[in-house]
Design a protein around this motif. Sequence first.
Motif, PDB file in Angstrom:
ATOM      1  N   GLY A 194      32.794  56.803   8.599  1.00 40.73           N
ATOM      2  CA  GLY A 194      33.442  56.919   9.902  1.00 40.73           C
ATOM      3  C   GLY A 194      34.878  56.432   9.833  1.00 40.73           C
ATOM      4  N   GLN A 195      35.529  56.383  10.988  1.00 36.64           N
ATOM      5  CA  GLN A 195      36.914  55.916  11.018  1.00 36.64           C
ATOM      6  C   GLN A 195      37.159  55.024  12.236  1.00 36.64           C
ATOM      7  OE1 GLN A 195      39.680  59.265  11.140  1.00 36.64           O
ATOM      8  NE2 GLN A 195      38.131  60.594  12.003  1.00 36.64           N
ATOM      9  N   ARG A 196      38.161  54.173  12.087  1.00 43.20           N
ATOM     10  CA  ARG A 196      38.533  53.231  13.138  1.00 43.20           C
ATOM     11  C   ARG A 196      39.988  53.492  13.502  1.00 43.20           C
ATOM     12  NH1 ARG A 196      36.523  48.873  15.531  1.00 43.20           N
ATOM     13  NH2 ARG A 196      37.834  47.117  16.132  1.00 43.20           N
ATOM     14  N   PHE A 197      40.278  53.455  14.808  1.00 40.79           N
ATOM     15  CA  PHE A 197      41.641  53.737  15.244  1.00 40.79           C
ATOM     16  C   PHE A 197      41.952  52.951  16.513  1.00 40.79           C
ATOM     17  CE2 PHE A 197      39.005  56.714  17.576  1.00 40.79           C
ATOM     18  CZ  PHE A 197      39.593  56.798  18.825  1.00 40.79           C
ATOM     19  N   THR A 226      40.787  49.479  20.474  1.00 33.28           N
ATOM     20  CA  THR A 226      40.353  49.982  19.176  1.00 33.28           C
ATOM     21  C   THR A 226      38.964  50.588  19.317  1.00 33.28           C
ATOM     22  OG1 THR A 226      39.484  47.805  18.558  1.00 33.28           O
ATOM     23  CG2 THR A 226      41.736  48.346  17.858  1.00 33.28           C
ATOM     24  N   TYR A 227      38.747  51.671  18.562  1.00 36.08           N
ATOM     25  CA  TYR A 227      37.486  52.410  18.641  1.00 36.08           C
ATOM     26  C   TYR A 227      36.994  52.777  17.247  1.00 36.08           C
ATOM     27  CZ  TYR A 227      39.025  53.132  23.477  1.00 36.08           C
ATOM     28  OH  TYR A 227      39.461  52.942  24.770  1.00 36.08           O
ATOM     29  N   ASN A 228      35.676  52.890  17.131  1.00 38.97           N
ATOM     30  CA  ASN A 228      35.052  53.452  15.936  1.00 38.97           C
ATOM     31  C   ASN A 228      34.593  54.863  16.270  1.00 38.97           C
ATOM     32  OD1 ASN A 228      35.207  51.070  14.286  1.00 38.97           O
ATOM     33  ND2 ASN A 228      33.551  50.214  15.509  1.00 38.97           N
ATOM     34  N   LEU A 229      34.874  55.797  15.375  1.00 36.59           N
ATOM     35  CA  LEU A 229      34.490  57.186  15.578  1.00 36.59           C
ATOM     36  C   LEU A 229      33.653  57.657  14.396  1.00 36.59           C
ATOM     37  CD1 LEU A 229      34.751  59.849  17.206  1.00 36.59           C
ATOM     38  CD2 LEU A 229      36.831  60.322  15.875  1.00 36.59           C
ATOM     39  N   THR A 230      32.490  58.228  14.696  1.00 30.51           N
ATOM     40  CA  THR A 230      31.611  58.695  13.623  1.00 30.51           C
ATOM     41  C   THR A 230      32.136  59.970  12.969  1.00 30.51           C
ATOM     42  OG1 THR A 230      30.320  59.876  15.297  1.00 30.51           O
ATOM     43  CG2 THR A 230      29.513  57.713  14.618  1.00 30.51           C
ATOM     44  N   LEU A 231      32.913  60.763  13.702  1.00 28.65           N
ATOM     45  CA  LEU A 231      33.401  62.038  13.168  1.00 28.65           C
ATOM     46  C   LEU A 231      34.595  61.793  12.249  1.00 28.65           C
ATOM     47  CD1 LEU A 231      33.212  64.165  16.442  1.00 28.65           C
ATOM     48  CD2 LEU A 231      31.415  63.666  14.776  1.00 28.65           C
ATOM     49  N   LEU A 232      34.666  62.566  11.169  1.00 24.82           N
ATOM     50  CA  LEU A 232      35.653  62.330  10.124  1.00 24.82           C
ATOM     51  C   LEU A 232      36.820  63.308  10.210  1.00 24.82           C
ATOM     52  CD1 LEU A 232      33.233  61.768   7.091  1.00 24.82           C
ATOM     53  CD2 LEU A 232      34.233  60.054   8.613  1.00 24.82           C
ATOM     54  N   GLY A 272      30.250  55.670  23.241  1.00 31.03           N
ATOM     55  CA  GLY A 272      30.222  57.117  23.094  1.00 31.03           C
ATOM     56  C   GLY A 272      30.840  57.587  21.799  1.00 31.03           C
ATOM     57  N   LEU A 273      32.013  57.063  21.477  1.00 29.55           N
ATOM     58  CA  LEU A 273      32.700  57.487  20.257  1.00 29.55           C
ATOM     59  C   LEU A 273      31.971  57.013  19.003  1.00 29.55           C
ATOM     60  CD1 LEU A 273      36.442  56.963  21.244  1.00 29.55           C
ATOM     61  CD2 LEU A 273      35.158  59.101  21.167  1.00 29.55           C
ATOM     62  N   SER A 274      31.335  55.846  19.086  1.00 26.28           N
ATOM     63  CA  SER A 274      30.639  55.313  17.898  1.00 26.28           C
ATOM     64  C   SER A 274      29.273  55.952  17.695  1.00 26.28           C
ATOM     65  CB  SER A 274      30.482  53.795  18.015  1.00 26.28           C
ATOM     66  OG  SER A 274      29.590  53.455  19.064  1.00 26.28           O
ATOM     67  N   PHE A 319      32.500  68.404   8.722  1.00 31.74           N
ATOM     68  CA  PHE A 319      32.689  67.453   7.629  1.00 31.74           C
ATOM     69  C   PHE A 319      31.587  66.391   7.682  1.00 31.74           C
ATOM     70  CE2 PHE A 319      35.013  64.683   4.673  1.00 31.74           C
ATOM     71  CZ  PHE A 319      35.492  65.635   3.788  1.00 31.74           C
ATOM     72  N   GLU A 320      30.355  66.875   7.748  1.00 24.43           N
ATOM     73  CA  GLU A 320      29.177  66.030   7.884  1.00 24.43           C
ATOM     74  C   GLU A 320      28.631  65.670   6.502  1.00 24.43           C
ATOM     75  OE1 GLU A 320      24.727  66.151  10.003  1.00 24.43           O
ATOM     76  OE2 GLU A 320      25.863  68.003   9.686  1.00 24.43           O
ATOM     77  N   VAL A 321      28.449  64.391   6.262  1.00 23.37           N
ATOM     78  CA  VAL A 321      27.941  63.921   4.969  1.00 23.37           C
ATOM     79  C   VAL A 321      26.419  64.019   4.969  1.00 23.37           C
ATOM     80  CG1 VAL A 321      27.859  62.005   3.328  1.00 23.37           C
ATOM     81  CG2 VAL A 321      29.915  62.352   4.741  1.00 23.37           C
TER      82      VAL A 321
END
Length: 445
Positions: A236-239, A255-261, A294-296, A304-306
Amino acid sequence: MKNKMTPEEAISYIENYGWSTTRLGLDRTKALFDALGNPEKELKFIHVAGSNGKGSTCSMLAEILKNAGYKTGLYISPYIEVFNERIQINGEYIPRDRLAEITERVKKHADLMEDHPSQFELVTAIAIQYYYEERCDVVVLEVGMGGALDSTNAIDSPEVAVITNIGLEHTEYLGDTLEEIAKTKGGIIKQGCSCVCYDSAPEVINTIKRICLDKNVPLTIVDFSRITPISSNLDGQRFAYMSNQGDDCDCYSETYNLTLLGLHQLHNAAVVLSTIDSLRQRGWNIQGDAIRKGLSQVKWPARFEVLSKDPVFILDGGHNPQCAEALVDSIKEYLPNQQIVFLLGVLADKDYGSIIEMMMPYGKEFVCVTPLSDRALSGDKLAEYIRERGGKAIAVDNISKGIITAQKIAKDGDFAVIAFGSLYLAGAVRGEFKAALQNNKRQAL
């Protein structure tokens, strides 16, 4: 007494009528809505149009609204694995028996129409009726194609009209310039709504501005400088995002964590967060915790799903040059200096030449398959096309064999696998992935 329609009969009935792109228009959908008692007039909508990023944007919005406590409908297309994916409430697919029951009712009206509704028009009516009967607080509604004449545009003014990234697509129906396509997609903007638009080419922005000015609609052009990437990996990514809740409020950073890459998903997240700001200004109660959750938690398959990490096996539904550009950016970010085995299947009517040209510098080898569509380019012809351009390519008989072959090549050479080229391919790969690997293990014993 006639037996009730089964779920299988319902899906067969719907899919029998094609997409009817040659007769775009709202008359058939409006006639169905009228026959059903106009359920659309009892619902609130967030209407989402664009060339790329619609699905991801819709999925993020729906997950945030669900976490904010709203009963949230989500209408998307096409589906990846099962038909019911297209109609969801709070992340749950429409039950098969409800799909059959509502389809049977819609069929009675549709079959009386001289100009029979298309597949997409039927599904739109079924979905809206379902959301109405389930008393949804809000529906996140993805446009099928275009905007102005798309079946979903038979609704009244939405809360927010969202325009995602626009590129040249479906030019035979939507126009052959960005300005013409933007005008068509901007057809979802109606007096009384707010509009949020992805920052893109000047001719797109200027077109959307003119539409909003003409309809007296407040417009937000998404400011991507408000997004600051912090960290990113295959998990995932953090922004950080600089937000505000209106002209009278100071900006603040969250700041948010997002599961989508992928960087493109950060841009889509910026569209989502701007949309949330617009909804808050319209009186919707959406707290910061709902956004973070929601974003996490959001899931959007085949983007781009692993699917596995040993070897890395990534599934992407990209099927046009804009998607391929985003895929290249993700390869550079998440798989630097990594050679790739591409499991590739494309439709013959897509611009697969441009896609392959972009992938060639990264492709150690291409494993070519035939997607499950009557519009598919055969795996043999695709492999031949790649070899003629200097690439290493083989064709295999079916998708399950393609999964096993690509993974074996990757393991032997310490490469990664990326499956992409068509949503038809993506659905089959996702559906067959685990079974293919398990069968391969059993055969190796």
